[in-house]
Enzyme design. Structure first.
Site, short mmCIF file in Angstrom:
data_model
loop_
_atom_site.label_atom_id
_atom_site.label_comp_id
_atom_site.label_asym_id
_atom_site.label_seq_id
_atom_site.Cartn_x
_atom_site.Cartn_y
_atom_site.Cartn_z
N SER A 136 3.05 5.70 -34.66
CA SER A 136 1.96 4.50 -35.46
C SER A 136 0.97 5.23 -34.92
O SER A 136 0.47 5.60 -33.94
CB SER A 136 2.95 3.68 -34.58
OG SER A 136 1.79 2.39 -34.98
N TYR B 196 4.37 -2.13 -27.60
CA TYR B 196 4.56 -1.50 -28.74
C TYR B 196 4.24 -0.25 -29.08
O TYR B 196 4.90 1.48 -29.22
CB TYR B 196 3.84 -2.23 -29.94
CG TYR B 196 4.30 -1.34 -31.24
CD1 TYR B 196 5.47 -1.61 -32.10
CD2 TYR B 196 3.31 -0.69 -31.69
CE1 TYR B 196 4.79 -0.88 -33.68
CE2 TYR B 196 2.84 0.06 -33.13
CZ TYR B 196 4.72 0.02 -33.61
OH TYR B 196 4.97 0.67 -35.36
#
Length: 264
Positions: free
Chosen positions: A156, A169
């Protein structure tokens, strides 16, 4: 010296994934559907792991509309690691093993760091990372036996900083980048490549955590060199390349598909 490559089968990304079996977690998500369809159009088989019934039905409907074949859907709770491994072993027996693994599924709670419990961190790690480890463990024997395999971990843009309230995350995406490099080094001798794709800020359900959608879009475009929002087709193209024979000499890398947000 002017060298020209002939457009042979070995360098044809679409042709080289025909017949391959792709294990794909989160395949019915915002970035997963278009990628799954592109794989099926190229003649691959996709084992889609996703437990969102609404999304998996939409994926099935899209496959039916295009008259495609080769989709297998399994609704599995990725936090149940032993159940995941048992089901993957059953499916592997049915399809003859997995040639490609794409670890894409993720959960992304958002709140200040001090509001997370250690159990919150552990759950995100379990779904986003540990389930991917189980997928690779289930696929590796077949890959090693045939001397060919492709593993892609979905990282990400958040891993590079710039976002608050996403500590578990971001931690999980950092773990996937680390595993990408470790697995690439260890599995390369068996003809297996391992890479990561770090999507930028794509307009998916994940963006619903932002209270000001228009302001967030402005924030994204201000950071990108390419002044448009990314589309699922952009991710599909990157993944199709990395799992093909054309990318056989690329491993241990993280490809940022983010419109030029992060540059190295």
């Amino acid at each position: 010296m002017n060298m020209q490559l002939s457009p042979g089968k070995d360098m044809d990304a679409a042709a080289s994934i025909a017949g391959k079996v792709i294990l794909y977690t989160g395949a019915a998500g915002g970035l997963g559907v278009e990628t799954t369809l592109s794989f099926l159009r190229a003649g691959a088989k996709v084992v889609a792991i996703d437990n969102d019934e609404r999304k998996t039905q939409s994926l099935r409907d899209a496959v039916t509309r295009e008259g495609l074949a080769g989709l297998t859907v399994r609704a599995i709770d990725l936090s149940d690691l032993s159940g995941l491994r048992a089901e993957l072993d059953r499916v592997a027996d049915e399809v003859g093993g997995f040639d490609v693994v794409i670890n894409n599924a993720a959960i992304y709670p958002s709140k200040p760091f001090e509001d997370y419990s250690i159990e919150d961190f552990q759950m995100v790690q379990r779904v986003n990372v540990d389930a991917g480890i189980v997928c690779v463990q289930a696929a590796l024997p077949h890959m090693r036996k045939q001397g060919w395999g492709r593993i892609v971990n979905i990282a990400s843009v958040t891993f590079y900083g710039g976002w608050a309230n996403l500590s578990p995350y971001v931690q999980s995406k950092g773990a996937l980048v680390g595993l990408t490099r470790a697995w690439a080094r260890e599995f390369g001798a068996y003809g297996i490549t391992v890479n990561a794709v770090a999507p930028g800020a794509f307009p998916t359900d994940a963006e619903k955590i932002h209270p000001d959608p228009e302001g967030y879009t402005r924030f994204v475009l201000d950071h990108q060199a390419v002044k448009r929002r990314g589309s699922p087709a952009d991710i599909a193209a990157a993944l199709s390349f990395l799992i093909s024979d054309a990318a056989g000499f690329i491993t241990g890398q993280t490809l940022n598909v983010d419109g030029g947000w992060v540059m190295h």
